[in-house]
Structures are given as structure tokens and as C-alpha cells.
Design a protein around this motif. Structure first.
Motif, PDB file in Angstrom:
ATOM      1  N   ASP A  20       1.184  -0.946   0.384  1.00 33.10           N
ATOM      2  CA  ASP A  20      -0.126  -0.224  -0.223  1.00 33.10           C
ATOM      3  C   ASP A  20       0.792   0.798  -0.070  1.00 33.10           C
ATOM      4  O   ASP A  20       0.035   2.709  -1.034  1.00 33.10           O
ATOM      5  CB  ASP A  20      -0.981   0.035   0.915  1.00 33.10           C
ATOM      6  CG  ASP A  20      -1.895  -1.597   0.894  1.00 33.10           C
ATOM      7  OD1 ASP A  20      -2.678  -1.347  -0.124  1.00 33.10           O
ATOM      8  OD2 ASP A  20      -2.725  -1.441   1.827  1.00 33.10           O
ATOM      9  N   ASP A  21       2.080   1.145   0.814  1.00 33.99           N
ATOM     10  CA  ASP A  21       2.911   2.120   0.713  1.00 33.99           C
ATOM     11  C   ASP A  21       4.250   2.557  -0.546  1.00 33.99           C
ATOM     12  O   ASP A  21       4.763   2.928  -0.157  1.00 33.99           O
ATOM     13  CB  ASP A  21       3.338   2.633   2.039  1.00 33.99           C
ATOM     14  CG  ASP A  21       2.447   2.148   3.288  1.00 33.99           C
ATOM     15  OD1 ASP A  21       1.790   3.228   2.914  1.00 33.99           O
ATOM     16  OD2 ASP A  21       3.328   1.504   4.389  1.00 33.99           O
ATOM     17  N   VAL A  23       6.299   3.678  -3.531  1.00 33.85           N
ATOM     18  CA  VAL A  23       6.873   4.908  -3.892  1.00 33.85           C
ATOM     19  C   VAL A  23       6.886   4.870  -5.033  1.00 33.85           C
ATOM     20  O   VAL A  23       7.541   4.074  -6.027  1.00 33.85           O
ATOM     21  CB  VAL A  23       8.086   5.630  -3.034  1.00 33.85           C
ATOM     22  CG1 VAL A  23       8.495   6.625  -3.884  1.00 33.85           C
ATOM     23  CG2 VAL A  23       8.189   5.151  -1.622  1.00 33.85           C
ATOM     24  N   GLU A  38       9.307   3.509  -9.541  1.00 34.76           N
ATOM     25  CA  GLU A  38       8.723   2.844  -8.255  1.00 34.76           C
ATOM     26  C   GLU A  38      10.112   2.054  -7.549  1.00 34.76           C
ATOM     27  O   GLU A  38      11.407   1.514  -7.626  1.00 34.76           O
ATOM     28  CB  GLU A  38       8.381   1.546  -9.102  1.00 34.76           C
ATOM     29  CG  GLU A  38       7.421   1.029  -7.213  1.00 34.76           C
ATOM     30  CD  GLU A  38       6.504  -0.293  -7.864  1.00 34.76           C
ATOM     31  OE1 GLU A  38       6.477  -1.729  -7.398  1.00 34.76           O
ATOM     32  OE2 GLU A  38       5.413  -0.307  -9.049  1.00 34.76           O
ATOM     33  N   SER A  42      10.051   0.734   0.019  1.00 28.09           N
ATOM     34  CA  SER A  42       9.113   1.855   0.234  1.00 28.09           C
ATOM     35  C   SER A  42       8.335   1.669   1.756  1.00 28.09           C
ATOM     36  O   SER A  42       8.072   1.323   1.974  1.00 28.09           O
ATOM     37  CB  SER A  42       7.974   1.836  -0.967  1.00 28.09           C
ATOM     38  OG  SER A  42       8.433   1.641  -2.247  1.00 28.09           O
ATOM     39  N   PRO A  43       8.942   2.800   2.500  1.00 28.59           N
ATOM     40  CA  PRO A  43       9.388   4.485   1.436  1.00 28.59           C
ATOM     41  C   PRO A  43      11.005   4.209   0.663  1.00 28.59           C
ATOM     42  O   PRO A  43      11.342   3.543   1.705  1.00 28.59           O
ATOM     43  CB  PRO A  43       9.139   5.465   2.411  1.00 28.59           C
ATOM     44  CG  PRO A  43       8.796   4.571   4.237  1.00 28.59           C
ATOM     45  CD  PRO A  43       8.493   3.704   3.259  1.00 28.59           C
ATOM     46  N   GLU A 128       5.377  15.751   0.410  1.00 28.24           N
ATOM     47  CA  GLU A 128       5.070  14.561   0.685  1.00 28.24           C
ATOM     48  C   GLU A 128       5.396  13.443   1.687  1.00 28.24           C
ATOM     49  O   GLU A 128       6.484  13.875   2.134  1.00 28.24           O
ATOM     50  CB  GLU A 128       4.989  13.547  -0.808  1.00 28.24           C
ATOM     51  CG  GLU A 128       4.415  14.294  -1.744  1.00 28.24           C
ATOM     52  CD  GLU A 128       4.360  13.345  -2.976  1.00 28.24           C
ATOM     53  OE1 GLU A 128       4.630  12.517  -2.881  1.00 28.24           O
ATOM     54  OE2 GLU A 128       4.123  14.124  -4.206  1.00 28.24           O
ATOM     55  N   ASN A 129       4.549  13.339   2.478  1.00 26.25           N
ATOM     56  CA  ASN A 129       4.848  13.091   3.786  1.00 26.25           C
ATOM     57  C   ASN A 129       4.294  11.205   3.665  1.00 26.25           C
ATOM     58  O   ASN A 129       3.169  11.334   3.382  1.00 26.25           O
ATOM     59  CB  ASN A 129       4.503  12.848   4.905  1.00 26.25           C
ATOM     60  CG  ASN A 129       6.531  13.686   4.990  1.00 26.25           C
ATOM     61  OD1 ASN A 129       7.122  13.987   4.826  1.00 26.25           O
ATOM     62  ND2 ASN A 129       5.507  15.391   6.528  1.00 26.25           N
TER      63      ASN A 129
END
Length: 129
Positions: A20-21, A23, A38, A42-43, A128-129
Motif C-alpha cells: 500500500d505504501d 513510492v 517505483e 518503500s518508502p 510529501e509524507n
């Protein structure tokens, strides 16, 4: 038609594996091709990070015929990405020094000789965070 279906299925698998997270950097366009990047993990964190560059043409055809090299710092050498068949997917792990202020430089060269460098700021560098 079969290539389009294969590209869509492959892109779906890549996104499903990312979680889901995931990048996603981009998209950016050059020479009638669209590039999305991609990252794994991630992150993005400091250290070795795999970047997957997905190139498409005409919104659904794989972007093939490129030599793609990556680096995440101006003081590092370029590292040529490995092309995954003829799917328009290129991957390479490179060292990330600063995941907060950094950016990924993607050098794209067509086999015909024209070339460019695309810059993809990391999400924290874009605010962005």
C-alpha cells in the motif's frame, strides 16, 4: 494486443507486490515515451535501493529500445539498469545517500543515439509524507 495485455498484467503484479505504501515517482515524458519509477524498499531509505523504471509508449505499448542508467547522487557513477525482456521494465539498485532531499537521475538513451536525463525528486524532497 497480446503485448498490451502482458504489459497491463505485469504492471498489476508490480503494483500488487509493492504494498500500500509503494513510492511512485513521476510520470515524466520524453520522446513520446512515459516514465514512472517505483522503489524497493518503500518508502525510500538511506542505503541500497532498487528502482524500477516502467516505460510505455502510446499509453499501453512497452517502452523498449532504451538504455537506461540510474544514480541518486551527482557524485556517484551511473549504473546501467537491466531490461526485463521486452516489457518496458528496467531495474537497478543504486545507493541513496539522502532520502529526504534527494532525487533519482534517470539517463535515457535511444538506440538511435538521442538521449536525455530525467530527474525524479524523492517524495520527502517534494514535501510529501
Amino acid at each position: 494486443m497480446m503485448r498490451t495485455i502482458l504489459l497491463l498484467v505485469l504492471s498489476g503484479f508490480l503494483l500488487a507486490c509493492a504494498g500500500d505504501d509503494a513510492v511512485l515517482l513521476g510520470p515524466q515524458e520524453w520522446d513520446e515515451a512515459r516514465f514512472i519509477v517505483e522503489s524497493r524498499p518503500s518508502p525510500i531509505r538511506r542505503g541500497m535501493t532498487e528502482f524500477i523504471v516502467i516505460a510505455t509508449r502510446d499509453k499501453s505499448s512497452p517502452g523498449v529500445g532504451f538504455v537506461i542508467s540510474l544514480r541518486a547522487s551527482e557524485d556517484r557513477d551511473w549504473r546501467q539498469a537491466i531490461q526485463d525482456g521486452y516489457t518496458g521494465v528496467y531495474r537497478r539498485a543504486v545507493w541513496v545517500e539522502d532520502p529526504l532531499k534527494g532525487r533519482l537521475a534517470v539517463h535515457v538513451k535511444k538506440k538511435g543515439g538521442t538521449e536525455t536525463t530525467l530527474y525524479f525528486p524523492f517524495p520527502a524532497a517534494r514535501g510529501e509524507n
